[in-house]
Design an enzyme around this catalytic site. Structure first.
Site, mmCIF file in Angstrom:
data_model
loop_
_atom_site.group_PDB
_atom_site.id
_atom_site.type_symbol
_atom_site.label_atom_id
_atom_site.label_comp_id
_atom_site.label_asym_id
_atom_site.label_seq_id
_atom_site.Cartn_x
_atom_site.Cartn_y
_atom_site.Cartn_z
ATOM 1 C CB SER A 1 -17.855 -12.446 -119.457
ATOM 2 O OG SER A 1 -17.674 -11.917 -120.761
ATOM 3 C CG HIS B 1 -16.160 -15.053 -121.667
ATOM 4 N ND1 HIS B 1 -17.464 -14.639 -121.663
ATOM 5 C CD2 HIS B 1 -16.200 -16.395 -121.504
ATOM 6 C CE1 HIS B 1 -18.256 -15.686 -121.512
ATOM 7 N NE2 HIS B 1 -17.504 -16.765 -121.397
ATOM 8 C CG ASP C 1 -20.059 -19.250 -121.097
ATOM 9 O OD1 ASP C 1 -20.511 -20.412 -121.113
ATOM 10 O OD2 ASP C 1 -18.845 -18.994 -121.123
#
Length: 186
Positions: free
Chosen positions: A10, A36, A128
């Protein structure tokens, strides 16, 4: 046996992924990335990876057979299918983060009997990828989480280590060495 590398990241991930894959020799193996990022920027990211690594890099946007010797960047939530040859399909799951790392990692558990797999969880906010990395590690995949030392944001890898302290925590450059060894061991 074909090998598969799953990478999740991310915040700070694009730069770290480029450093990780710079000058990498993937041979007949496959790399699949869930980063992401706004869907509009993912095609450019895939193109940058190809230019900077010299390895064919494609945006994964529909159900596809995953070719060996290629890097794929997911443009939405994807799951690996359990059928051979190695393939991935879009997931209908609704998630907070997209492309979702947990979905991708979780789907990797079912292919471990046929595909030697390494999963790498890099820098990022939130959690995540932590649950998926835990599942992969318990199922026998080689799993690495970026250490606080090199992570730009130590959220996702930290959560993975809280769930499973047996996951190896390494700096980005140490992860690169492990990745190179994994890809080159026959």
């Amino acid at each position: 046996m074909q090998k598969l590398v799953l990478i999740g990241a991310s915040t700070g991930g694009p730069g770290h992924i480029k450093k990780l894959l710079h000058d990498i020799k993937i041979g007949s193996n496959t790399i699949l990335i869930a980063q992401h990022m706004n869907k509009l920027f993912l095609p450019s990211f895939a193109s940058q990876l190809e230019r900077e690594t010299g390895v064919t890099s494609e945006l994964l946007s529909q159900r596809s057979l995953l070719k060996s010797g290629c890097i794929y960047v997911c443009d939405q939530n994807f799951e690996l299918t359990d059928a051979l040859p190695l393939s991935a399909k879009p997931s209908e799951a609704v998630t907070t983060y997209s492309p979702n790392v947990d979905l991708l990692f979780h789907s990797g558990v079912k292919i471990l009997k046929n595909i030697k797999t390494m999963a790498i969880l890099l820098t990022g906010i939130g959690d995540d990828g932590a649950k998926g990395l835990n599942e992969l590690q318990k199922a026998g995949a080689k799993c690495l989480a970026e250490s606080e030392e090199s992570a730009i944001v130590y959220g996702m890898p930290k959560r993975a280590l809280e769930l499973n302290p047996n996951i190896k925590s390494l700096s980005l450059m140490s992860i690169k060495k492990e990745l190179e060894e994994f890809l080159n061991v026959f």
